[in-house]
Design a protein around this motif. Structure first.
Motif, PDB file in Angstrom:
ATOM      1  N   HIS A  59      21.593  47.094   8.029  1.00 29.89           N
ATOM      2  CA  HIS A  59      22.754  46.885   7.753  1.00 29.89           C
ATOM      3  C   HIS A  59      24.385  46.587   8.802  1.00 29.89           C
ATOM      4  CE1 HIS A  59      22.416  46.773   3.229  1.00 29.89           C
ATOM      5  NE2 HIS A  59      22.072  47.621   2.925  1.00 29.89           N
ATOM      6  N   GLU A  60      25.017  45.643   8.318  1.00 28.69           N
ATOM      7  CA  GLU A  60      25.754  45.055  10.059  1.00 28.69           C
ATOM      8  C   GLU A  60      26.917  46.961  10.274  1.00 28.69           C
ATOM      9  OE1 GLU A  60      26.746  42.863  12.793  1.00 28.69           O
ATOM     10  OE2 GLU A  60      26.071  42.751  11.307  1.00 28.69           O
ATOM     11  N   GLU A  61      27.265  46.903   9.376  1.00 27.53           N
ATOM     12  CA  GLU A  61      27.440  48.341   9.140  1.00 27.53           C
ATOM     13  C   GLU A  61      26.757  49.783   9.859  1.00 27.53           C
ATOM     14  OE1 GLU A  61      30.693  49.070   8.709  1.00 27.53           O
ATOM     15  OE2 GLU A  61      31.432  47.033   8.186  1.00 27.53           O
ATOM     16  N   THR A  62      25.502  49.510   9.615  1.00 21.58           N
ATOM     17  CA  THR A  62      24.804  51.082  10.228  1.00 21.58           C
ATOM     18  C   THR A  62      24.727  50.243  11.741  1.00 21.58           C
ATOM     19  OG1 THR A  62      23.805  50.715   7.934  1.00 21.58           O
ATOM     20  CG2 THR A  62      22.601  51.242  10.117  1.00 21.58           C
ATOM     21  N   VAL A  63      24.372  49.447  12.066  1.00 23.70           N
ATOM     22  CA  VAL A  63      24.017  48.416  13.286  1.00 23.70           C
ATOM     23  C   VAL A  63      25.510  49.187  14.107  1.00 23.70           C
ATOM     24  CG1 VAL A  63      24.068  47.028  14.952  1.00 23.70           C
ATOM     25  CG2 VAL A  63      23.045  46.419  12.402  1.00 23.70           C
ATOM     26  N   LYS A  64      27.279  48.596  14.220  1.00 21.57           N
ATOM     27  CA  LYS A  64      27.791  48.810  13.977  1.00 21.57           C
ATOM     28  C   LYS A  64      27.970  50.855  14.763  1.00 21.57           C
ATOM     29  CE  LYS A  64      29.983  44.679  12.975  1.00 21.57           C
ATOM     30  NZ  LYS A  64      31.687  44.133  12.270  1.00 21.57           N
ATOM     31  N   HIS A  65      27.852  50.773  12.969  1.00 24.85           N
ATOM     32  CA  HIS A  65      27.582  52.822  13.682  1.00 24.85           C
ATOM     33  C   HIS A  65      26.559  52.968  14.623  1.00 24.85           C
ATOM     34  CE1 HIS A  65      28.417  56.941  12.434  1.00 24.85           C
ATOM     35  NE2 HIS A  65      26.826  57.246  12.313  1.00 24.85           N
ATOM     36  N   ILE A  66      25.539  52.665  14.750  1.00 21.67           N
ATOM     37  CA  ILE A  66      24.674  53.662  15.592  1.00 21.67           C
ATOM     38  C   ILE A  66      25.438  53.022  17.423  1.00 21.67           C
ATOM     39  CG2 ILE A  66      22.104  52.838  16.735  1.00 21.67           C
ATOM     40  CD1 ILE A  66      21.603  52.849  14.015  1.00 21.67           C
ATOM     41  N   ALA A  67      25.672  52.142  17.170  1.00 19.94           N
ATOM     42  CA  ALA A  67      26.704  51.487  18.505  1.00 19.94           C
ATOM     43  C   ALA A  67      27.656  51.765  18.916  1.00 19.94           C
ATOM     44  CB  ALA A  67      26.818  49.791  18.446  1.00 19.94           C
ATOM     45  N   LEU A  68      28.475  52.629  17.867  1.00 16.50           N
ATOM     46  CA  LEU A  68      29.298  53.524  18.116  1.00 16.50           C
ATOM     47  C   LEU A  68      28.822  54.508  18.774  1.00 16.50           C
ATOM     48  CD1 LEU A  68      32.365  53.335  18.237  1.00 16.50           C
ATOM     49  CD2 LEU A  68      32.435  54.172  15.619  1.00 16.50           C
ATOM     50  N   MET A  69      28.146  55.139  18.066  1.00 23.03           N
ATOM     51  CA  MET A  69      27.218  56.630  18.111  1.00 23.03           C
ATOM     52  C   MET A  69      27.520  56.557  19.919  1.00 23.03           C
ATOM     53  SD  MET A  69      25.444  57.787  14.928  1.00 23.03           S
ATOM     54  CE  MET A  69      24.435  58.878  16.320  1.00 23.03           C
ATOM     55  N   GLU A  70      26.599  55.492  20.133  1.00 22.68           N
ATOM     56  CA  GLU A  70      25.615  55.445  21.389  1.00 22.68           C
ATOM     57  C   GLU A  70      26.672  55.308  22.726  1.00 22.68           C
ATOM     58  OE1 GLU A  70      22.891  56.800  22.246  1.00 22.68           O
ATOM     59  OE2 GLU A  70      22.100  57.281  20.518  1.00 22.68           O
ATOM     60  N   SER A  71      27.873  54.483  22.421  1.00 21.97           N
ATOM     61  CA  SER A  71      29.178  53.751  23.465  1.00 21.97           C
ATOM     62  C   SER A  71      29.681  55.645  23.899  1.00 21.97           C
ATOM     63  CB  SER A  71      29.889  53.363  22.701  1.00 21.97           C
ATOM     64  OG  SER A  71      30.653  53.972  21.846  1.00 21.97           O
TER      65      SER A  71
END
Length: 453
Positions: A59-71
């Motif tokens: 889902h979009e939320e999952t993708v954003k969460h992964i991006a936020l974690m790796e940033s």
């Protein structure tokens, strides 16, 4: 003196340096390879973890969460579709990342794989993990990590290895210097000692050098020096004794010859002087013969030809030769030997031994005393004893009784005579037969010589 220290030190230094260099090289490579492998494995594992999350909830939320974690980390995640179009990145996508993404990839396994592992030449290492939903690839998770961190880690590791290598070399150098000193110092001492020995100085005494091979060698050199000193003293004493023994009869011969040549010397005196000259000539000839025999013994050119001899008739023959001299001195010579007893001896050489012992017993015994020649078998050995009831030998003289030119009677009177070689030759002859000769004595009670064959 320093040559051996330098050679040993250089040899040990090169050997240890080579061993340490090879060990350090392999250890360094293994640590680096292990560390790079850990970094690549961690990067691939991190990408697989994101893939699993996306496969479970794409889902979009999952993708954003992964991006936020790796940033917030030192790695970067990029999501693409199956055609390579980027639709999410945790940080800015640089051209090098696009190059890796656009590379044609063969079939990628579900557990992912490493796309770039050349950390030395490339700015990033990278991994790829496929997102599989309903048995169909739905996109890819790319993980990137800047190689500067790895290079800094390896650079720090190299500095540590360099420091460890320098410290090891310093420690190794100190240890080699100490060990070389410990090894070469005794050798230098031994070298100095042997130089002194070669110049005739035998008063060397090396300190205790331990119980190893070097210590044994040092002790051997000390023993050698002592033996050479004893040999030198014996040689000087031997030469002095020969000079004395030769000078005495020659003095008699020359002196009485000069007197006999005088016109005023009457015939009776001339006859007496010629008798003395003859007697001294016989003694001189015997002395030269004894010296010749000793020289042959020392050179191991003295042969012993053994044969089986029945001892009783053999001793009876010797008795007939020497008995008149005993009767002249009112002395009793007795033989105690079994008729069946035999021994393997050289009859000519062994006769010299027995006659010498019997003649000494006669010379140093008083009239009306008894001399016994006894032979018996004991424990498979032949035991021969010559006993007298004479004045005996002082205890302080017993240890040297078989030395060349040594005589208990220091007066060297013409009556007792002798060159001091008889017992020495007797001992050499007995030992040449493979036997031993010993002496025991008590003052004013008698002396016993015992031969064991």
């Amino acid at each position: 003196m320093n040559k051996i220290s330098f050679k040993i030190g250089l040899f040990f230094f090169l050997a240890v340096l080579l061993l340490e260099g090879i060990s350090m090289f392999f250890l360094h490579n293994n640590i680096i390879h292990s560390r790079i492998h850990d970094e690549l494995s961690a990067l691939l594992t991190r990408g697989n973890n994101h893939r699993e999350i996306l496969e479970a909830s794409y889902h979009e939320e999952t993708v954003k969460h992964i991006a936020l974690m790796e940033s917030k980390t030192d790695t970067q995640v990029i999501l693409t579709d199956t055609k390579g179009t980027i639709y999410m990145s945790s940080n800015k996508v640089v051209p090098e990342m696009r190059r890796i993404i656009k590379k044609p990839h063969r079939k990628i396994p579900h557990e992912g794989k490493i796309l770039e592992y050349d950390w030395q030449q490339q700015p990033y290492i990278a991994s790829i993990s496929p997102i599989v939903i309903d048995h169909k690839a739905n996109g890819y998770v790319y993980m990137f990590q800047n190689t500067e961190k790895i290079k800094e880690l390896i650079s720090g590791l190299n500095r540590h290895f360099l420091l460890a290598g320098i410290l090891s070399l310093i420690f190794m150098f100190i240890m080699i210097v100490v060990l070389t000193r410990l090894v070469t110092h005794p050798l230098i001492k031994m070298s100095e000692a042997t130089k002194r020995i070669s110049k005739g100085d035998f008063s060397v005494a090396l300190p205790k050098l331990g119980k190893d091979e070097i210590g044994v060698l040092g002790e051997s050199i000390t023993v050698l020096a002592r033996d050479l000193e004893v040999l030198k003293n014996e040689r000087n004493e031997f030469l002095a004794s020969i000079s004395h023994e030769l000078r005495t009869p020659l003095t008699y011969i020359k002196g009485y010859a000069d007197i006999a040549r005088r016109p005023e010397t009457n015939d009776e005196d001339k006859s007496q002087y010629l008798g003395i000259i003859h007697e001294e000539s016989v003694k001189l000839a015997k002395l030269v013969k004894d010296l010749f025999n000793l020289a042959k013994m020392d050179e191991n050119t003295f042969s012993i030809e053994k044969e089986t001899v029945q001892l009783y008739p053999y001793f009876r023959g010797l008795y007939e030769k020497i008995a008149p001299a005993f009767r002249e001195n009112n002395m009793d010579l007795q033989i105690d030997c079994s008729a069946e007893l035999s021994a393997d001896i050289d009859p000519i050489r062994f006769e010299q031994v027995i006659l010498n012992l019997l003649d000494n017993a006669r010379k140093y015994s008083e009239p009306f005393t008894k001399v016994m020649l006894e032979a018996k078998e004991h424990s498979g050995r032949i035991v021969i004893q010559v006993r007298n009831e004479g004045k005996g030998i002082p205890a302080e003289d017993l240890p040297r009784i078989f030395d060349r030119f040594y005589r208990v009677d220091k007066s060297r009177t013409r009556a007792l005579g002798g060159s001091g070689l008889g017992l020495s030759i007797a001992k050499e002859l007995v030992e040449a037969h493979g036997g031993t000769i010993t002496v025991t004595s008590e003052t004013n009670k008698g002396t016993k010589f015992e031969i064991i064959l």
